[in-house]
Design an enzyme around this catalytic site. Structure first.
Site, PDB file in Angstrom:
ATOM      1  N   ALA A  32      26.751  21.963 -11.534  1.00 17.26           N
ATOM      2  CA  ALA A  32      26.842  22.590 -10.214  1.00 17.26           C
ATOM      3  C   ALA A  32      25.445  23.015  -9.771  1.00 17.26           C
ATOM      4  O   ALA A  32      24.697  23.604 -10.557  1.00 17.26           O
ATOM      5  CB  ALA A  32      27.748  23.812 -10.282  1.00 17.26           C
ATOM      6  N   ASP A  33      25.082  22.697  -8.522  1.00 14.98           N
ATOM      7  CA  ASP A  33      23.785  23.172  -8.028  1.00 14.98           C
ATOM      8  C   ASP A  33      23.971  24.558  -7.402  1.00 14.98           C
ATOM      9  O   ASP A  33      25.078  25.094  -7.376  1.00 14.98           O
ATOM     10  CB  ASP A  33      23.152  22.164  -7.062  1.00 14.98           C
ATOM     11  N   SER A  34      22.866  25.115  -6.883  1.00 17.09           N
ATOM     12  CA  SER A  34      22.955  26.494  -6.386  1.00 17.09           C
ATOM     13  C   SER A  34      23.916  26.602  -5.201  1.00 17.09           C
ATOM     14  O   SER A  34      24.574  27.620  -5.016  1.00 17.09           O
ATOM     15  CB  SER A  34      21.567  27.018  -6.017  1.00 17.09           C
ATOM     16  N   ASP A  36      26.706  24.908  -4.848  1.00 16.30           N
ATOM     17  CA  ASP A  36      28.053  24.969  -5.439  1.00 16.30           C
ATOM     18  C   ASP A  36      28.333  26.367  -6.001  1.00 16.30           C
ATOM     19  O   ASP A  36      29.419  26.912  -5.814  1.00 16.30           O
ATOM     20  CB  ASP A  36      28.189  23.953  -6.580  1.00 16.30           C
TER      21      ASP A  36
ATOM     22  N   LYS B 147      21.014  20.688   1.691  1.00 20.01           N
ATOM     23  CA  LYS B 147      21.614  19.356   1.812  1.00 20.01           C
ATOM     24  C   LYS B 147      22.237  19.086   3.183  1.00 20.01           C
ATOM     25  O   LYS B 147      22.692  17.990   3.449  1.00 20.01           O
ATOM     26  CB  LYS B 147      22.729  19.223   0.773  1.00 20.01           C
TER      27      LYS B 147
END
Lengths: 73, 310
Positions: A32-34, A36, B147
């Site tokens: 999981a990235d930040s 997420d 993103k």
């Protein structure tokens, strides 16, 4: 509570809920990235009506469960 | 929530200069603030002593409000926060995390807090932590990015929080500001266009590369580490691509990136250095003073907003 938290995490990360345990490391095992992580914390806060402080200290799913339990009481 | 960001920050124009490490120094910050925008000092590359020195220099050049940006992941964050509180700077912007643990200190020093939020969940977190406004930053921006595009992010953040929202990413003229205003933004953060400000001390090669840039000239590096960075394509980005294709470790990628920004900004090595820039660089085509940039931005914005037809 653990089951619901596990569902929230599985939903965001695409992992199988059964593979997530209290010992699962949130940062290294869930890929999981930040973005997420913040989404998961936000969803848990909304679900249980709590505020989770000190995000840096969270390592495992068990840590999250413990914080939610303490805040609920 | 729309709220006049000029009232909140005591500035003349709703234009905030994006913090850019090694680039937005006391000279650029004071020029932007003196021209009626909000200059933002970058501190990712300096320590608390350097920060205090820069704050004093800004105050010698202007008595208008300015901000200091704090990279929360930096090892220097604690000491920089202490310094900005002692110096009672009017505004801080924050990146790379939540300023939650510092909010009490900021509020006690009467400092307005504007965190960068690259997603709705982070914006909501910042609101709970006590932010005064959030900067919704799309991935068109230069440097470290999220993103989501500005077009998609801004209206979703506007709907999710009860705070003024500052749009960032992909804005370099009055049209971009007007578009962001239509999405619900109260203010506009602009980085790349200020790199070519006459008061900006970045190496002339860097400025020339921004001016020469076309729409397709930026790329992102470091996506595999979870910390993507938007830069102009060059020898360095091709090396990054190669390493990432070969599944290089985060340490190898970090080693390649170390010192690369300084190489471009101060040495002017735009082939082997990191030339951070937003996608909108293709629209930036001349050097102007900060005052000329701000006046031109606002005039164009005002003309568009006042003459909208359906």
């Amino acid at each position: 509570m653990f089951d619901r938290i596990r569902e929230i995490i599985a939903d965001q990360t695409g992992k199988n809920a059964d593979d997530i345990t209290m010992e699962t490391n949130v940062k290294t095992e869930l890929e999981a990235d930040s973005l997420d992580i913040f989404q998961i914390i936000n969803d848990i806060e909304d679900e249980f009506d709590v505020k989770i402080e000190n995000l840096e200290a969270i390592q495992t799913v068990g840590d999250v469960v413990k914080i939610v339990e303490e805040n609920k009481n | 929530m729309y709220l006049d960001i000029c009232d909140l920050l005591s500035i003349q124009y709703p234009i905030i200069q994006g913090a850019m490490a090694w680039i937005s120094d006391a000279g650029l910050v004071s020029a932007v603030s003196e021209a009626g925008g909000l200059g933002v000092l970058a501190t990712g590359h300096i320590d608390a002593e350097g920060c205090i020195k820069a704050i004093k220099e800004i105050r010698e050049r202007t008595n208008k409000p300015f901000a200091v940006n704090i990279m929360l992941l930096s090892q220097q964050a604690d000491s920089i926060v202490k310094a900005v509180c002692e110096q009672k700077v009017p505004v801080v912007t924050t990146g790379a995390g939540s300023p939650g643990k510092y909010i009490k200190m900021f509020k006690e020093s009467n400092i307005k807090v504007l965190p960068v939020a690259p997603s709705v969940a982070i914006a909501k977190r910042m609101e709970k932590d006590g932010a005064d406004a959030v900067i919704a930053e799309g991935c068109e921006s230069g440097g470290h990015i999220g993103k989501i595009t500005t077009m998609a992010l801004v209206p979703q953040v506007v709907d999710a929080v009860n705070l003024p929202v500052i749009a960032a990413g992909g804005i370099a003229d009055g049209r971009g500001m007007a578009a962001a205003r239509m999405l619900g933004a109260s203010g506009f953060q602009i980085g790349t266009r200020f790199i070519v400000a006459k008061e900006c001390s970045v190496h002339q090669n860097y400025k020339n590369r921004i001016i020469k840039a076309k729409d397709i000239d930026t790329t992102t590096t470091g996506a595999s580490t979870g910390h993507p960075v938007r830069v102009i394509k060059n020898k360095l980005t091709r090396k990054f691509d190669e390493l990432e294709k070969n599944n290089a470790s985060a340490e190898e990628l970090d080693a390649l990136g170390r010192g690369a920004l300084r190489k471009a900004v101060t040495d002017g090595d735009i082939e082997n250095g990191s030339v951070m820039s937003g996608q909108i660089a293709g629209l930036v085509n001349k050097e102007q003073t900060a005052e000329e940039i701000i006046k031109e931005l606002f005039e164009q914005y005002k003309n568009i907003i006042c003459n909208i037809k359906i």
